[in-house]
Write an enzyme that holds these catalytic residues in place. Structure first.
Site, short mmCIF file in Angstrom:
data_model
loop_
_atom_site.label_atom_id
_atom_site.label_comp_id
_atom_site.label_asym_id
_atom_site.label_seq_id
_atom_site.Cartn_x
_atom_site.Cartn_y
_atom_site.Cartn_z
N ASP A 13 0.83 -1.21 0.00
CA ASP A 13 0.00 0.00 0.00
C ASP A 13 0.86 1.27 0.00
OD1 ASP A 13 0.79 -0.72 2.64
OD2 ASP A 13 -0.70 0.62 3.50
N GLU A 66 0.11 -1.42 5.57
CA GLU A 66 1.17 -1.04 6.50
C GLU A 66 0.98 0.39 6.97
OE1 GLU A 66 4.99 0.66 7.85
OE2 GLU A 66 3.81 1.26 6.12
#
Ligand SMILES: [Zn+2]
Length: 350
Positions: free
Chosen positions: A73, A136
């Site tokens: 991400d 994350e």
């Protein structure tokens, strides 16, 4: 996608901006490649389309594999206008632009290509496990969920590909993230004496308003404040939490959503010395023990890979993370493929 720059570009094209994340398509592309190279690939979704990948190759009883980890991400684009396309991988000189170029799709690409070049030699060696996570950013939620599964297996050391300009860092801060909820009593704004304003309670407790009521003509009956405490090695999170509860008062209902210890490996540790040697050769400097201020998935992975020495080492520029017109040096990307490959060869004795 034979070269690291081309692969970084193709990863940049996936919009994995978190929120909402949507890592699935990117995860499946990466997983398919690893499978083609002979890796055993597993996917894990903690929520719809929030996909992490765990891929392994090799493995012996005498020594656990080396873990290479990174996240899929990226953070939102921010409110300032970009002068480059954030999702196409525009190049200018040595710079490759895009959201997530430094943090950390370049790191992912480099890990993947290093894995590919050793793939055929891993059988009968300790091997490699790649842990590529969703979510994350904003609390390492993907790795938090992964750490509760059996998918992670074992690992004897961890390389985190977050941006460090390929400098090996032996530690980073931890974090304790939580919501503190305060309850009040709802009432019409014309009769505030009948209500208890939860926001005032929260404000008194933390001197910082973060959430509003449902309407300006209402006394809000609940207020929630998000708190993110960054910790350093040696700080006990249970004690930190108790201290905060005392500070916020007994009426604050604390709901922890992310809890990761700081990470620190002694620079004298054998493997860390080898990492310093290998990266030192590539960079032409003698690395000194340093720690990063940011937090990484390692905080969660170490809950499973207990005691594994850990370094943060990736091609991105740390100052470029989360910036408008984020870029990564293409030279660094190519350099990191070679470093990761050397680290795998060293760990596996190939
Ligand atoms: Zn990152």
């Amino acid at each position: 996608m034979s070269d690291a720059i081309a692969l970084t570009r193709s990863l940049l094209r996936f919009d994995t901006v978190n929120p909402p994340g949507r890592e699935r398509d990117c995860a499946h592309l990466v997983g398919a490649m690893l499978q083609e190279w002979g890796f055993e690939v597993a996917y894990h979704e903690y929520e719809d389309a929030r996909t992490s990948v765990v891929a392994r190759s090799g493995g012996v009883d005498s020594k656990p594999p080396l873990c290479l980890t990174g996240h899929l991400d990226v953070v939102p684009l921010g409110s300032r206008k970009w002068t480059k396309d954030p999702f196409s991988g525009e190049a200018d000189g040595d710079r490759l632009y895009g959201r997530g170029s430094s943090d950390m799709k370049a790191g992912l690409a480099a890990m993947l290509l290093a894995a590919r070049s050793v793939a055929k030699s891993l059988s009968g060696t300790p091997g490699v496990v790649l842990v590529l996570t969703a979510a994350e950013e904003g609390g390492c939620i993907g790795s938090q969920h992964l750490a509760r599964t059996q998918l992670l297996g074992k690992a004897g050391a961890i390389v985190v590909g977050e941006p460090t300009s390929n400098y090996p860092y032996v530690g980073h801060k931890g974090s304790l993230k939580f919501y503190a909820r305060f309850r009040g009593v709802s009432a019409h704004a014309s009769m505030p004496d009948l209500g208890v304003n939860a926001i005032y309670k929260a404000a008194r407790a933390v001197a910082e308003l973060e959430a509003g009521g449902e309407g300006v003509n209402m006394v809000p009956d609940s207020a929630s404040v998000g708190v993110d405490i960054r910790t350093v090695p040696g700080m006990d999170h249970a004690a930190v939490r108790a201290k905060l509860q005392a500070l916020l008062g007994s009426e604050a209902e604390i709901e922890v959503f992310s809890d990761m210890n700081a990470v620190w490996t002694e620079p004298e540790q054998d493997w860390v010395r080898r990492v310093f040697e290998i990266t030192g050769r590539a960079l032409g400097v003698k690395p000194e023990p340093r720690a990063q201020t940011y937090n990484t998935d390692a905080g969660n992975l170490l809950k499973v890979y207990k005691g594994a020495p850990t370094v943060v080492l990736g091609p991105g520029e740390p100052q470029q993370a989360h910036q408008t017109d984020e870029w990564c040096s293409m030279e660094r990307i190519r350099q990191s493929v070679a470093i990761y490959e050397d680290l795998i060869r060293d760990w596996c004795g190939i």
